[in-house]
Design a protein around this motif. Structure first.
Motif, mmCIF file in Angstrom:
data_model
loop_
_atom_site.group_PDB
_atom_site.id
_atom_site.type_symbol
_atom_site.label_atom_id
_atom_site.label_comp_id
_atom_site.label_asym_id
_atom_site.label_seq_id
_atom_site.Cartn_x
_atom_site.Cartn_y
_atom_site.Cartn_z
ATOM 1 N N LEU A 1 32.798 42.943 93.135
ATOM 2 C CA LEU A 1 33.251 43.309 94.475
ATOM 3 C C LEU A 1 33.451 42.021 95.251
ATOM 4 C CD1 LEU A 1 30.937 45.609 93.556
ATOM 5 C CD2 LEU A 1 31.796 46.640 95.683
ATOM 6 N N ILE A 2 34.616 41.876 95.886
ATOM 7 C CA ILE A 2 34.995 40.626 96.536
ATOM 8 C C ILE A 2 35.169 40.868 98.027
ATOM 9 C CG2 ILE A 2 36.776 38.841 96.684
ATOM 10 C CD1 ILE A 2 37.355 39.355 93.720
ATOM 11 N N SER A 3 34.618 39.940 98.825
ATOM 12 C CA SER A 3 34.778 40.001 100.274
ATOM 13 C C SER A 3 35.273 38.642 100.759
ATOM 14 C CB SER A 3 33.447 40.330 100.955
ATOM 15 O OG SER A 3 33.563 40.207 102.366
ATOM 16 N N SER A 4 36.199 38.673 101.717
ATOM 17 C CA SER A 4 36.711 37.439 102.318
ATOM 18 C C SER A 4 36.335 37.331 103.790
ATOM 19 C CB SER A 4 38.243 37.376 102.170
ATOM 20 O OG SER A 4 38.614 37.382 100.804
ATOM 21 N N ASP A 5 35.464 38.232 104.279
ATOM 22 C CA ASP A 5 35.091 38.223 105.696
ATOM 23 C C ASP A 5 33.567 38.245 105.853
ATOM 24 O OD1 ASP A 5 34.651 40.751 104.789
ATOM 25 O OD2 ASP A 5 36.120 41.726 106.097
ATOM 26 N N GLU A 6 32.898 37.427 105.060
ATOM 27 C CA GLU A 6 31.439 37.303 105.119
ATOM 28 C C GLU A 6 30.733 38.624 104.867
ATOM 29 O OE1 GLU A 6 29.436 33.960 107.563
ATOM 30 O OE2 GLU A 6 30.975 34.786 108.875
ATOM 31 N N GLY A 7 31.268 39.419 103.963
ATOM 32 C CA GLY A 7 30.586 40.638 103.536
ATOM 33 C C GLY A 7 30.829 41.854 104.380
ATOM 34 N N ALA A 8 31.803 41.805 105.313
ATOM 35 C CA ALA A 8 32.066 42.982 106.153
ATOM 36 C C ALA A 8 32.765 44.072 105.354
ATOM 37 C CB ALA A 8 32.896 42.584 107.366
ATOM 38 N N THR A 9 33.751 43.710 104.526
ATOM 39 C CA THR A 9 34.486 44.673 103.695
ATOM 40 C C THR A 9 34.589 44.124 102.275
ATOM 41 O OG1 THR A 9 36.623 43.659 104.275
ATOM 42 C CG2 THR A 9 35.835 45.491 105.653
ATOM 43 N N TYR A 10 34.836 45.038 101.281
ATOM 44 C CA TYR A 10 34.852 44.643 99.875
ATOM 45 C C TYR A 10 36.000 45.306 99.125
ATOM 46 C CZ TYR A 10 30.176 42.771 100.656
ATOM 47 O OH TYR A 10 29.114 42.053 101.137
#
Length: 1214
Positions: free
Chosen positions: A271-280
């Motif tokens: 699972l990848i997030s680009s917003d510090e873990g807000a969405t994946y």
């Protein structure tokens, strides 16, 4: 990352949850949790202490296997040579996996196996004892198995209120805190935490329930805070309510990019997030990830290592993966180093071929097909030995039972590492590669629980001794830990625990190992009473391990941002102790110390090192911590919670400037995990101004010049409760000093004597020139000294001690050697045989080289450049071939010969020959084979320069030498698929005398009992005899025998060409014997083995054949002639009847029966084939230990080649 904690028997679940959370904090914070992780990688494998730097590998690497790896970050924590620990889930956020270990065996690609498979990640678990269990591995070095929590003194008294140091203030002071309970996760026993820092308020926590029976994660929860941990939001619905997560990773170059791994027992996905873990976003995988390695510069580039030992690459942060290579060694793959490798996407890896050979390969991530790969090292290497760190690449190659280490500096061709000749390492660990220099720990042949520290030149090739007998221990995962610590913030200062007379004492150096001294104990104790402790009988001793638990401070700590400030656990006394320990602090870089606590405390640095925070290390609940603004001289007690908390650990904000700390624990046996956010802003009344600072002069016991420069630092005044701020700068003045003797260390081959002078070691010849030196060029001729690397002194003694540039005089080829790349004397028909031609002295650029393969084909080269990587040749027929190398320049020539068997491998053989033989007399020569093998043994004998051997089925042969001088004998033994070779030289003369020698007992302690050592000692004795008596070298020959006690035989030889004046020469020989005996009997013959070790040579029993004569000339006395004939006749009869050997050999065997018994196998015939049995051989162990060692003589060089090969078809008859 994960960590273990314990509480009481009934609090297992709560503690597990709390521990998980702590682990989570560590893993997520990754490099951030430790200051090292937050900062970019720095040179030196052993991170700041002796630790390996693993660049962006997450989680930390598993323990090294095979060679040990070499650390990469600055050595500044736990024992420098600590091998990499078992990987912790999640890895350090800074992009670096934990320490790689401190040995030649690199910690590799790091990473824990998902779900605990493969190298299991460290897992938190609550024990029934109520004590904290240490995690299996950590990102800050692995502490020794001894001296940890269970082995240290427990806090004195049950209450945490026990007074420590001088506490200030009786009123109840409270810090600004908030607490948050992770509701619903009480059963979870593991946790991983990521705290970005760098002004980010986001904290991520992954808690897991790990089932130790199933070996997998069965439940998980993901929590996120956006206000520095004041409140948390549960994100299970955003990642999928049925998704079970096992690991959390953070990009080291962009902390906003998060990667989560699902448990492979359920599904393989990321699972990848680009917003510090807000969405994946979720992506499925067709392989199971064991570890990840992020690129140090490119945030999208990742290497993934799978459970089936395959290496994959991604250029879009894990969305798509491409297979790079199969059969890759775990933890032995590395990204390119900026500024050294040409391509940023280059990958260094260690991989195995289908045949089982291990090679060092490089390729680009998108171009890694077989045709695109390259091998920077042409030969195979030992498995788990590749280490790529900073400017250096290290590998290990074992040949002939000895490990050889190679290094490449700044991607130059590999060069063999040169340790002192007789260090004979059993094990080697790289401690640091800081500042273009390598610190190595070497366990030598006579060491078991200690290591010697060596330091290299800039290229990492030539090593000199820095400190002997440094303490080592085994970590929790079996890794080796060396007790060495590099102080952060000031270069050149190291602390080491050294074993002296079975006592462990702590030493400190201020010039990178040139000089060491004990630590001065504090003048007073906590009560102000004077401390009676007189050096060298009593001193301060410290524990030097960094904590593998990221939530405790460890036994010693220092910070780059607080130069000169050290906090350590230790004791005062005659040696290091693991009981009755206290906490000590030094404000002046280790010159003086103060005790601050009588019990064990965790101490952390706040506000760039301007303040210290302490919390008692105890298993009972606590609610207070202490803060000091004057480097531990006084403390203020604060409460951080109203209800006592079972503390599992604390996490200091990686950003430092926010002055926030998170404490993990639980209130009661069944309570939820509690996260207590502690904000220290309120204790700092204001920002510091110029009036709040004072200067501090770095010094070494009053000497202001340290590492060749004078430095003055700026510190906050004691008691000023102001915050330093981000723009705080420590160094005020830095200027170079005039070079003195303390700025120089002994160069390679030199040893420091009691007069502080560097003198050549007995095995080193300073006159040897570089082979790369060509006529018309210049070379640097060492004075025996070299300036300490990173020392900035100028002028003074620099000109005197620096190497002098001299013109190359040119030399004739000497010491020509020819060997195969694999060291074997056998090759298969139709396969490439690669030959290496080496030359000890000569002009490589102006020397012609010719190689005759012995099969009618020869090649020639104008110089050595084209043959550096080896000369390949394919033999089209089986047999034995004499391969001859011939080197020639304008000053001379040299020849080397190798007999190559095509299609016949071999093992061990020892050629038993006399040291000296009589011309025109039969000499019995025996080949002793070990271990014994069934089947027919075929013996091939070469004498002198003969190209055709005598072939026998017997292990002995008689031969008559007709030429005086040195005669070479070579035997090769073929046994089925095995071929063995040994070579000896015999001095042949008309007559000679001999005498047995013994030595003072101190020589036995330094005797490694190997042929090279005996050869060099023989040369030393010969020189000593010649110097004392004035007798020419050519008349003296000394042969040192194998075994203990050390003994030797002295041969007194006649002058050359003295046959015509035989009678007078015999009288001259008697006179020489008398001179030698007089000198020996008066104890005039002695030599210095090493500084402070004087060895005396004694005369022992005279041999029964003082004069051996083979002439048949007439005597002037008929009676003497008659007596001689009768004596010789009787002797021959007796010898023939009982020994069937020549007289001198028989006598020698009788005198030496207690040192070396001859072994001759009997030969029995069968109808099928002749066989040789070893049933009559003497004790096989004695044969292994003594007979198989090649005997070496004073001025006689010997060659012994013995290798093993794999099974191949039967050899073709010659």
């Amino acid at each position: 990352m994960e960590k273990r904690t314990n509480c009481f028997p009934t609090c297992r679940a709560v503690f597990l949850a709390w521990t998980w959370l702590l682990l989570l904090s560590w893993c997520c914070t990754g490099a951030e949790i430790t200051c090292r992780s937050c900062s970019p990688p720095s040179p030196s494998w052993p991170s700041s202490s002796p630790r390996l730097r693993q660049e962006q590998r997450q989680p930390p690497p598993p323990p090294p296997r095979g060679l040990r790896s070499w650390p990469g970050g600055r050595a500044r924590g736990s024992a420098g040579a600590a091998a990499a620990a078992e990987p912790l889930p999640g890895g350090e956020p800074g992009g670096r996996a934990g320490p790689r270990g401190a040995a030649l065996r690199s910690a590799g690609a790091g990473g824990g196996a998902p779900g605990g498979r493969g190298p299991a990640a460290a897992r938190s678990r609550r024990s029934s004892e109520g004590r904290r269990a240490l995690p299996a591995g950590g990102g800050r070095g692995v502490p020794a198995a001894e001296g940890q929590r269970g082995g240290r003194a427990q806090p004195r008294g049950p209450a945490e209120e026990g007074r420590a140091a001088r506490l200030r203030g009786a009123e109840e002071l409270r810090l600004s805190t908030t607490a948050f309970a992770l509701t619903g996760d009480a059963a979870h026993n593991q946790a991983m935490v990521h705290w970005s820092g760098h002004n980010s308020s986001v904290i991520l926590i992954l808690t897991k329930l790990y089932d130790f029976n199933l070996g997998s994660v069965t439940e998980s929860s993901l929590w996120r805070s956006t206000d520095y941990g004041t409140t948390y939001e549960k994100l299970n619905d955003k990642v999928g309510l049925k998704t079970v997560l096992s690991y959390l990773y953070v990009s080291p170059t962009n902390k906003r990019k998060i990667m989560l791994l699902s448990d492979p027992e359920i599904e393989s996905s990321i699972l990848i997030s680009s917003d510090e873990g807000a969405t994946y976003q979720k992506y499925r995988l067709n392989f199971y990830i064991q570890s990840l390695l992020f690129h140090p510069k490119q945030e999208e580039w990742i290497l993934a290592y799978s459970l089936d030992q395959k290496l994959y690459s991604s250029m879009d942060f894990g969305r798509k993966w491409q297979l790079m290579h199969e059969r890759v060694t775990p933890n032995r793959f590395y990204w390119s180093v900026t500024g050294l490798d040409k391509e940023p996407d280059l990958v260094h890896m260690e991989a195995r071929t289908a045949g089982g050979h291990t090679h060092y390969l490089t390729c680009r991530i998108q171009e890694c097909s077989e045709t695109k790969r390259s091998g920077p090292f042409s030969r195979s290497i030992d498995i788990s030995s590749l280490v790529v760190q900073d400017e250096y690449i290290f590998i290990q190659v074992t040949a002939g039972g000895r490990a050889n280490y190679y290094v490449s500096y700044r991607r130059e061709p590999f060069a063999q590492i040169k340790l002192p000749k007789y260090s004979l390492p059993k094990d080697m660990h790289i401690i640091s590669t800081d500042e273009n220099q390598v610190f190595a720990a070497v366990q030598e042949w006579n060491q078991n629980d200690t290591y010697n520290l060596y330091i290299s030149d800039t290229r990492g090739v030539y090593f000199t001794l820095a400190l002997e007998n440094v303490k080592s221990s085994r970590g929790l995962e079996g890794n080796i830990i060396i007790d060495l610590y590099e102080v952060a913030g000031i270069k050149g200062i190291f602390l080491a625990n050294r074993k002296i007379d079975d006592q462990i004492k702590t030493f400190i150096t201020y010039n990178k190992g040139r000089d060491w001294r004990l630590l001065q104990a504090p003048d007073t104790d906590l009560r102000g009473e004077p401390v009676v402790c007189q050096l060298p009988f009593c001193s301060l001793h410290l524990h030097l391990q960094l904590s593998e638990n990221p939530y405790t401070s460890g036994s010693i700590s220092s910070k780059e941002t607080a130069p000169g400030l050290l906090v350590a656990t230790g004791n005062i006394g005659s040696e290091l102790s693991y009981t009755d320990v206290g906490v000590f602090v030094s404000s002046d870089g280790g010159n003086s110390w103060r005790q601050i606590f009588e019990e064990e405390y965790n101490v952390w640095f706040l506000d760039w090192g301007g303040a210290l925070v302490a919390m008692k290390h105890t298993s009972v609940p606590i609610r207070h911590m202490w803060v000091s603004f004057d480097e531990g001289r006084s403390w203020i007690k604060y409460s951080f919670t109203s209800t006592p908390l079972f503390v599992d650990g604390s996490l200091v904000d990686p950003g430092i400037e926010t002055q926030i700390m998170t404490v993990f624990g639980h209130f009661s046996l069944r309570s939820e995990w509690q996260l207590v956010k502690v904000d220290y802003k309120s204790v700092f009344s204001r920002r510091c101004n110029k009036d709040d600072y004072q200067t501090w002069h770095l010094h070494n016991q009053g000497e202001p010049c340290v590492m060749g420069e004078r430095k003055i630092y700026k510190k906050r005044k004691p008691g000023a409760q102001c915050s330093l701020g981000r723009d705080y700068s420590q160094t005020v003045v830095s200027e170079p000093c005039v070079c003195g003797q303390g700025d120089f260390e002994c160069d390679y081959g030199y040893e420091r004597h009691s007069n502080n002078q560097c003198v050549p070691a007995f095995w080193f010849s300073p006159s040897s020139l570089s082979k790369d030196c060509s006529i018309g060029q210049s070379y640097l001729n060492s004075t025996g000294y070299r300036r300490i690397v990173s020392n900035n002194c100028t002028d003074g003694l620099r000109e005197k001690y620096m190497a002098k540039m001299e013109k190359c005089p040119g030399k004739a080829p000497r010491g020509l050697h020819i060997l195969t790349t694999d060291g074997k004397l056998v090759t298969e028909q139709g396969h490439n045989a690669t030959f290496i031609v080496l030359m000890e002295e000569g002009d490589l650029q102006r020397t012609n080289i010719q190689l005759d393969f012995g099969d009618g084909i020869a090649v020639s080269y104008a110089n050595f450049s084209p043959v550096e990587d080896g000369i390949r040749h394919v033999y089209k027929s089986a047999g034995i071939f004499q391969v001859t190398a011939y080197a020639e320049n304008s000053l001379g020539s040299d020849t080397a010969v190798l007999f190559l068997h095509v299609v016949c491998p071999v093992e061990h053989v020892h050629l038993s020959v006399p040291f000296v033989a009589i011309r025109n007399r039969d000499v019995n020569i025996t080949a002793i084979v070990w271990p014994s093998q069934a089947g027919t043994l075929t013996y091939f004998w070469w004498f002198g320069n003969s190209t055709k051997p005598f072939i026998t089925l017997e292990s002995s042969i008689s031969y008559i030498f007709t030429v005086e001088g040195m005669n070479t004998v070579t035997v090769q033994v073929s046994a089925g698929n095995t071929l063995i070779q040994d070579t000896k030289e015999i001095a042949v003369h008309e007559y000679f005398q001999s005498q047995l020698l013994s030595f003072s007992p101190n020589l036995d302690y330094h005797n490694p009992d190997i042929p090279e050592w005996r050869q060099d000692i023989g040369k030393v004795i010969k020189r000593a005899l010649a110097q004392v008596t004035g007798i020419p070298d050519e008349q003296i020959l000394v042969a040192v025998f194998p075994g203990l006690p050390t003994s030797a035989e002295l041969f007194i030889l006649p002058h050359k060409n003295t046959t015509e004046r035989r009678k007078s020469s015999e009288a001259d020989l008697e006179q020489v014997v008398e001179i030698l005996f007089n000198a020996l009997n008066q104890n005039l013959v002695q030599f210095e083995l090493k500084p402070g070790v004087e060895v005396i040579v004694y005369v022992t029993q005279l041999t029964l054949a003082p004069l051996v004569d083979s002439s048949t000339g007439h005597s002037s006395s008929a009676m003497l002639m008659l007596l001689s004939v009768v004596f010789v006749g009787l002797a021959v009869f007796l010898i023939y009847k009982f020994k069937r050997k020549i007289p001198w050999i028989n006598i020698y065997a009788q005198v030496q029966h207690d040192k070396e018994q001859e072994m001759i196998g009997s030969v029995s015939q069968s109808e099928n084939a002749p066989k040789i049995t070893l049933s009559e051989f003497t004790d096989p162990e004695e044969l292994m230990d003594k007979e198989l060692d090649t005997r070496v003589m004073g001025s006689i060089s010997t060659i012994a080649n013995s290798e093993s090969t794999k099974e191949i078809p039967n050899c073709t008859s010659v």
